[in-house]
Enzyme design. Structure first.
Site, mmCIF file in Angstrom:
data_model
loop_
_atom_site.group_PDB
_atom_site.id
_atom_site.type_symbol
_atom_site.label_atom_id
_atom_site.label_comp_id
_atom_site.label_asym_id
_atom_site.label_seq_id
_atom_site.Cartn_x
_atom_site.Cartn_y
_atom_site.Cartn_z
ATOM 1 N N SER A 157 -30.837 40.524 16.326
ATOM 2 C CA SER A 157 -30.841 39.514 17.399
ATOM 3 C C SER A 157 -31.640 38.260 17.038
ATOM 4 C CB SER A 157 -31.378 40.131 18.695
ATOM 5 O OG SER A 157 -32.662 40.666 18.494
ATOM 6 N N GLU A 174 -42.876 44.855 13.685
ATOM 7 C CA GLU A 174 -42.767 46.321 13.738
ATOM 8 C C GLU A 174 -43.896 47.006 12.959
ATOM 9 O OE1 GLU A 174 -38.849 47.995 13.445
ATOM 10 O OE2 GLU A 174 -37.940 46.042 13.727
HETATM 11 N N1 LIG Z 1 -31.729 36.497 4.297
HETATM 12 C C1 LIG Z 1 -30.661 36.490 5.109
HETATM 13 N N2 LIG Z 1 -29.472 35.997 4.696
HETATM 14 C C2 LIG Z 1 -28.386 35.972 5.515
HETATM 15 N N3 LIG Z 1 -28.393 36.405 6.796
HETATM 16 C C3 LIG Z 1 -29.550 36.914 7.256
HETATM 17 C C4 LIG Z 1 -30.735 36.991 6.450
HETATM 18 N N4 LIG Z 1 -31.736 37.533 7.186
HETATM 19 C C5 LIG Z 1 -31.205 37.793 8.406
HETATM 20 N N5 LIG Z 1 -29.894 37.425 8.452
HETATM 21 C C6 LIG Z 1 -29.001 37.529 9.635
HETATM 22 O O1 LIG Z 1 -29.613 36.814 10.716
HETATM 23 C C7 LIG Z 1 -29.485 37.537 11.936
HETATM 24 C C8 LIG Z 1 -30.851 37.825 12.530
HETATM 25 O O2 LIG Z 1 -31.565 38.694 11.653
HETATM 26 P P1 LIG Z 1 -33.064 39.127 11.899
HETATM 27 O O3 LIG Z 1 -33.535 39.842 10.690
HETATM 28 O O4 LIG Z 1 -33.840 37.954 12.364
HETATM 29 O O5 LIG Z 1 -32.882 40.159 13.126
HETATM 30 P P2 LIG Z 1 -33.909 41.162 13.816
HETATM 31 O O6 LIG Z 1 -33.785 40.948 15.287
HETATM 32 O O7 LIG Z 1 -35.258 41.018 13.216
HETATM 33 O O8 LIG Z 1 -33.290 42.608 13.479
HETATM 34 P P3 LIG Z 1 -34.010 44.039 13.210
HETATM 35 O O9 LIG Z 1 -34.375 44.590 14.574
HETATM 36 O O10 LIG Z 1 -32.936 44.837 12.561
HETATM 37 O O11 LIG Z 1 -35.186 43.824 12.319
HETATM 38 C C9 LIG Z 1 -28.669 38.789 11.609
HETATM 39 O O12 LIG Z 1 -27.318 38.498 11.900
HETATM 40 C C10 LIG Z 1 -28.862 38.960 10.122
HETATM 41 O O13 LIG Z 1 -27.754 39.596 9.533
HETATM 42 MG MG LIG Z 2 -36.482 42.308 12.071
#
Ligand SMILES: Nc1ncnc2c1ncn2[C@@H]1O[C@H](COP(=O)(O)OP(=O)(O)OP(=O)(O)O)[C@@H](O)[C@H]1O
Ligand SMILES: [Mg+2]
Length: 287
Positions: free
Chosen positions: A46, A174
């Site tokens: 998200s 986390e």
């Molecule tokens: N280095 C990257 N390159 C391309 N897309 C990315 C990258 N990092 C994250 N994303 C994409 O950006 C969006 C947000 O990712 P993010 O890691 O911020 O989510 P998150 O809420 O921290 O998830 P989680 O709870 O799994 O840690 C997702 O669609 C992810 O696939």
């Molecule tokens: Mg994350």
């Protein structure tokens, strides 16, 4: 002083250079650098990690700005302030601690940041030892390679490395992942103590609604790169809004619902742990 997201967007390049993944979309938020305990929640993907990585310049916005206590971070092509002073003020515990550890020994790893931020050798060593003690890292582990530690021990070492230089704000992605239940409670209690005694703001990403409900005084829910909710935890769970964002109800509230339904009680959501609920029940039956 505040941390302000000002119409901040971030997109990552996809596998194809021309495909963009919009991970943050025009976020506007303001978090005080004192006395806030903010939980950032939301389903996987998200945008939680992407959001917080803007707070110390690990990521720069692709559009909009992030004002970190007076230093304004802007898209890469523009002139940006030096990151070292920002990083000294904002301690960051990564979602994956192995990304944070790289020295020969655990002790060297923990004292790396204080040395980097200008503390003298003797003081950096003393701070590292104190931080290792605070997080409950066994002394015997300090001369080992960080890569020979278990996941939970690595996480404690990464947390000690941050506490050792005493940043103003702690960003925790986390932080209890990989810790056993006792280790998890100890680390969360430590952060809470730092928050209440030293008035530092804590920004905590967590999938544990039990921890969110116990510790946070503000909840931000991310959904599809946007801030979907920003407010108090009571309203989030009382209104049923949490279901829309795929969040689980904290155990203590499930127990409150059950007791209210089956015993026709009227206990409010102002209990945050099972211990508090037990105390409330004793009061109810002694009234
Ligand atoms: N280095 C990257 N390159 C391309 N897309 C990315 C990258 N990092 C994250 N994303 C994409 O950006 C969006 C947000 O990712 P993010 O890691 O911020 O989510 P998150 O809420 O921290 O998830 P989680 O709870 O799994 O840690 C997702 O669609 C992810 O696939
Ligand atoms: Mg994350």
């Amino acid at each position: 002083m505040e941390i302000k997201f000002l119409n901040t967007s971030h997109n990552y390049k996809g596998i194809n250079k021309h495909d963009l993944v919009y991970a943050l979309k025009e976020v506007n938020l303001s978090i005080n650098d004192k006395d806030e305990f903010v939980a950032i929640c939301g389903k996987t993907g998200s945008g939680k990690t992407t959001l917080v990585q803007h707070i110390n310049g690990i990521l720069l916005p692709t559009e909009g700005n992030v004002d970190v206590m007076g230093s304004v971070l802007t898209p890469k092509k523009r002139k940006n302030p030096k990151l070292l002073p920002i990083r000294k003020r904002v301690g960051f515990v990564f979602q994956f601690p192995e990304y944070q550890l790289f020295e020969e020994t655990v002790l060297k790893d923990i004292e790396f940041a204080p040395l980097n931020f200008g503390f003298k050798k003797v003081e950096a060593r003393a701070r590292a030892l104190e931080a290792a003690h605070l997080v409950g890292l066994d002394k015997k582990l300090l001369n080992k390679s960080p890569f020979n530690l278990s996941g939970g021990q690595m996480r404690k070492a990464a947390i000690a490395g941050i506490l050792a230089y005493n940043p103003d704000v702690l960003v925790l992605d986390e932080p209890t992942r990989g810790l056993d239940p006792k280790g998890s409670d100890d680390v969360m209690d430590l952060f809470y103590k730092i928050h209440t005694k030293m008035h530092k703001s804590i920004i905590l990403i967590s999938h544990s609604m039990d921890n969110v409900y116990k510790y946070a005084n503000r909840v931000i829910v991310m959904n599809d790169g946007k801030v979907a909710y920003d407010g108090d935890k009571y309203t989030l769970f009382k209104s049923g809004l949490y279901k829309e964002y795929h969040l689980e109800k904290p155990d203590v509230l499930k127990a409150v619902d059950y007791l209210n339904d089956t015993l026709h009680l009227n206990i409010d959501y102002d209990v945050h742990t099972l211990e508090e609920l037990m105390t409330r029940l004793k009061e109810v039956y002694h009234e």
